[in-house]
Scaffold this motif. Structure first.
Motif, PDB file in Angstrom:
ATOM      1  N   MET A   1       0.846  -1.186   0.000  1.00 32.37           N
ATOM      2  CA  MET A   1       0.000   0.000   0.000  1.00 32.37           C
ATOM      3  C   MET A   1       0.884   1.239   0.000  1.00 32.37           C
ATOM      4  SD  MET A   1      -3.002   1.080  -0.067  1.00 32.37           S
ATOM      5  CE  MET A   1      -4.472   0.555   0.714  1.00 32.37           C
ATOM      6  N   PRO A   2       0.575   2.251  -0.817  1.00 33.68           N
ATOM      7  CA  PRO A   2       1.378   3.464  -0.848  1.00 33.68           C
ATOM      8  C   PRO A   2       1.390   4.153   0.506  1.00 33.68           C
ATOM      9  CG  PRO A   2      -0.173   3.439  -2.679  1.00 33.68           C
ATOM     10  CD  PRO A   2      -0.519   2.299  -1.771  1.00 33.68           C
ATOM     11  N   GLN A   3       2.480   4.869   0.746  1.00 36.44           N
ATOM     12  CA  GLN A   3       2.594   5.617   1.985  1.00 36.44           C
ATOM     13  C   GLN A   3       1.843   6.930   1.847  1.00 36.44           C
ATOM     14  OE1 GLN A   3       6.728   5.836   2.974  1.00 36.44           O
ATOM     15  NE2 GLN A   3       7.067   3.728   2.373  1.00 36.44           N
ATOM     16  N   GLU A   4       1.686   7.628   2.947  1.00 36.28           N
ATOM     17  CA  GLU A   4       0.986   8.913   2.938  1.00 36.28           C
ATOM     18  C   GLU A   4       1.755   9.931   2.098  1.00 36.28           C
ATOM     19  OE1 GLU A   4      -2.040   9.551   4.228  1.00 36.28           O
ATOM     20  OE2 GLU A   4      -2.040   7.415   4.623  1.00 36.28           O
ATOM     21  N   PRO A   5       1.052  10.923   1.518  1.00 37.53           N
ATOM     22  CA  PRO A   5       1.701  11.907   0.665  1.00 37.53           C
ATOM     23  C   PRO A   5       2.875  12.625   1.309  1.00 37.53           C
ATOM     24  CG  PRO A   5      -0.659  12.054   0.396  1.00 37.53           C
ATOM     25  CD  PRO A   5      -0.399  11.072   1.516  1.00 37.53           C
ATOM     26  N   THR A   6       2.927  12.760   2.653  1.00 43.75           N
ATOM     27  CA  THR A   6       4.053  13.433   3.292  1.00 43.75           C
ATOM     28  C   THR A   6       5.349  12.666   3.057  1.00 43.75           C
ATOM     29  OG1 THR A   6       3.551  12.301   5.363  1.00 43.75           O
ATOM     30  CG2 THR A   6       2.649  14.519   5.077  1.00 43.75           C
ATOM     31  N   GLU A   7       5.282  11.393   2.715  1.00 44.12           N
ATOM     32  CA  GLU A   7       6.466  10.581   2.476  1.00 44.12           C
ATOM     33  C   GLU A   7       6.714  10.371   0.988  1.00 44.12           C
ATOM     34  OE1 GLU A   7       6.486   7.034   4.873  1.00 44.12           O
ATOM     35  OE2 GLU A   7       5.202   8.003   6.333  1.00 44.12           O
ATOM     36  N   VAL A   8       6.037  11.115   0.165  1.00 45.87           N
ATOM     37  CA  VAL A   8       6.148  10.968  -1.277  1.00 45.87           C
ATOM     38  C   VAL A   8       7.227  11.912  -1.806  1.00 45.87           C
ATOM     39  CG1 VAL A   8       4.934  11.292  -3.474  1.00 45.87           C
ATOM     40  CG2 VAL A   8       3.765  10.249  -1.531  1.00 45.87           C
TER      41      VAL A   8
ATOM     42  N   PRO B   1      11.240   1.497  -5.732  1.00 49.42           N
ATOM     43  CA  PRO B   1      10.266   2.503  -5.294  1.00 49.42           C
ATOM     44  C   PRO B   1       8.856   2.134  -5.747  1.00 49.42           C
ATOM     45  CG  PRO B   1      11.559   3.336  -7.119  1.00 49.42           C
ATOM     46  CD  PRO B   1      12.146   1.999  -6.750  1.00 49.42           C
ATOM     47  N   ASP B   2       7.877   2.588  -4.991  1.00 46.01           N
ATOM     48  CA  ASP B   2       6.467   2.393  -5.301  1.00 46.01           C
ATOM     49  C   ASP B   2       5.999   3.624  -6.067  1.00 46.01           C
ATOM     50  OD1 ASP B   2       3.872   1.494  -5.353  1.00 46.01           O
ATOM     51  OD2 ASP B   2       3.494   1.827  -3.228  1.00 46.01           O
ATOM     52  N   ILE B   3       5.803   3.493  -7.388  1.00 45.17           N
ATOM     53  CA  ILE B   3       5.394   4.624  -8.213  1.00 45.17           C
ATOM     54  C   ILE B   3       3.903   4.870  -7.983  1.00 45.17           C
ATOM     55  CG2 ILE B   3       5.213   5.547 -10.548  1.00 45.17           C
ATOM     56  CD1 ILE B   3       8.105   5.177  -9.554  1.00 45.17           C
ATOM     57  N   LEU B   4       3.569   6.082  -7.567  1.00 44.37           N
ATOM     58  CA  LEU B   4       2.195   6.438  -7.213  1.00 44.37           C
ATOM     59  C   LEU B   4       1.465   7.208  -8.302  1.00 44.37           C
ATOM     60  CD1 LEU B   4       2.849   7.645  -3.575  1.00 44.37           C
ATOM     61  CD2 LEU B   4       2.230   5.354  -4.362  1.00 44.37           C
ATOM     62  N   GLY B   5       2.204   7.758  -9.258  1.00 39.56           N
ATOM     63  CA  GLY B   5       1.560   8.518 -10.313  1.00 39.56           C
ATOM     64  C   GLY B   5       2.556   9.369 -11.058  1.00 39.56           C
ATOM     65  N   TYR B   6       2.038  10.097 -12.043  1.00 43.06           N
ATOM     66  CA  TYR B   6       2.899  10.965 -12.831  1.00 43.06           C
ATOM     67  C   TYR B   6       2.086  12.114 -13.413  1.00 43.06           C
ATOM     68  CZ  TYR B   6       1.053   8.504 -16.954  1.00 43.06           C
ATOM     69  OH  TYR B   6       0.236   7.965 -17.916  1.00 43.06           O
ATOM     70  N   ALA B   7       2.800  13.193 -13.728  1.00 43.27           N
ATOM     71  CA  ALA B   7       2.210  14.355 -14.401  1.00 43.27           C
ATOM     72  C   ALA B   7       3.106  14.707 -15.568  1.00 43.27           C
ATOM     73  CB  ALA B   7       2.097  15.542 -13.445  1.00 43.27           C
ATOM     74  N   THR B   8       2.493  15.160 -16.647  1.00 39.19           N
ATOM     75  CA  THR B   8       3.262  15.529 -17.831  1.00 39.19           C
ATOM     76  C   THR B   8       2.820  16.876 -18.377  1.00 39.19           C
ATOM     77  OG1 THR B   8       1.702  14.476 -19.368  1.00 39.19           O
ATOM     78  CG2 THR B   8       3.526  13.118 -18.563  1.00 39.19           C
ATOM     79  N   SER B   9       3.736  17.479 -19.099  1.00 37.56           N
ATOM     80  CA  SER B   9       3.411  18.586 -19.995  1.00 37.56           C
ATOM     81  C   SER B   9       3.942  18.168 -21.356  1.00 37.56           C
ATOM     82  CB  SER B   9       4.049  19.892 -19.532  1.00 37.56           C
ATOM     83  OG  SER B   9       5.460  19.786 -19.490  1.00 37.56           O
TER      84      SER B   9
ATOM     85  N   TYR C   1      -1.890  11.370 -13.844  1.00 33.13           N
ATOM     86  CA  TYR C   1      -2.462  10.035 -13.652  1.00 33.13           C
ATOM     87  C   TYR C   1      -1.910   9.473 -12.356  1.00 33.13           C
ATOM     88  CZ  TYR C   1      -4.087  10.060 -18.472  1.00 33.13           C
ATOM     89  OH  TYR C   1      -4.727  10.367 -19.645  1.00 33.13           O
ATOM     90  N   CYS C   2      -2.799   9.031 -11.486  1.00 34.43           N
ATOM     91  CA  CYS C   2      -2.383   8.431 -10.215  1.00 34.43           C
ATOM     92  C   CYS C   2      -2.736   6.951 -10.193  1.00 34.43           C
ATOM     93  CB  CYS C   2      -3.076   9.123  -9.036  1.00 34.43           C
ATOM     94  SG  CYS C   2      -2.522  10.808  -8.781  1.00 34.43           S
TER      95      CYS C   2
ATOM     96  N   GLY D   1      -3.761  13.238  -2.252  1.00 35.86           N
ATOM     97  CA  GLY D   1      -2.925  14.423  -2.437  1.00 35.86           C
ATOM     98  C   GLY D   1      -1.771  14.237  -3.402  1.00 35.86           C
ATOM     99  N   VAL D   2      -1.659  13.073  -4.010  1.00 32.62           N
ATOM    100  CA  VAL D   2      -0.548  12.807  -4.925  1.00 32.62           C
ATOM    101  C   VAL D   2      -0.663  13.668  -6.182  1.00 32.62           C
ATOM    102  CG1 VAL D   2       0.576  11.033  -6.343  1.00 32.62           C
ATOM    103  CG2 VAL D   2      -0.167  10.494  -4.005  1.00 32.62           C
TER     104      VAL D   2
END
Length: 178
Positions: free
Chosen positions: A1-8, A72-80, A98-99, A107-108
């Motif tokens: 399970m992913p960790q909380e956003p504070t650890e991202v 690492p546990d990849i939680l998502g990505y953003a692109t331009s 995309y998360c 909050g990711v």
């Protein structure tokens, strides 16, 4: 399970992320109308897309991960990326996020967009655009939180899962005003 956003951690994406990013994207291809792709991809088929996002310049790929040792546990990505191919569009980008479904609502997406827009500061960009297949209240909220404003909707522009979908377009001014 992913960790909380504070650890991202959010960082530029690289080729080692290709499998995880493809897996996340394929979830949306198979299960949702958020993307209008209809056939899942193999990682090799997404390599060109990944390489079109260098670590500098206006077309970026930011990756959120939990954990920093081992795999690492990849939680998502953003692109331009390019809005359109014609040269006059060069100062406009289309953005997306995309998360991993396990990370949705944590909050990711906010962390990813914050990092993406910080990375784009100083680039010769004038506008960012986002297309949101409707309904998608979470994406609308995310974009409005960053100051995007709705500029129009393409009605029934895409067909997926035996029905037509609308796409709302959102715009965000970037950089200095001319």
């Amino acid at each position: 399970m992913p960790q909380e956003p504070t650890e991202v951690q959010v960082r530029p994406g690289d080729e080692a992320d290709l499998g995880a990013l493809t897996e996340i994207y394929n979830h949306y291809v198979r299960e949702t109308a958020i993307t209008f792709d209809t056939v899942p991809f193999l990682p090799e088929e997404r390599r060109r897309w990944l390489l079109s996002h260098p670590k500098d310049g206006p077309h970026r790929l930011m990756v959120a991960q939990a954990g920093n040792s081992g795999k690492p546990d990849i939680l998502g990505y953003a692109t331009s990326g390019p809005l359109r191919a014609k040269p006059a569009y060069a100062t406009s980008v289309e953005v997306s996020v995309y998360c991993d479904p396990r990370a949705a609502g944590r909050g990711v997406g906010t962390l990813l967009y914050r990092s993406l827009f910080a990375a784009l500061e100083g680039e010769d960009l004038h506008r960012a655009y986002a297309g949101i297949a409707l309904p998608n209240a979470a994406s609308v909220r995310l974009h409005e939180r960053f100051g995007f404003r709705h500029i129009g909707t393409y009605a029934e522009v895409g067909r997926k899962f035996h029905r037509y979908w609308d796409v709302a377009w959102y715009e965000l001014p970037l950089g200095p005003r001319d």
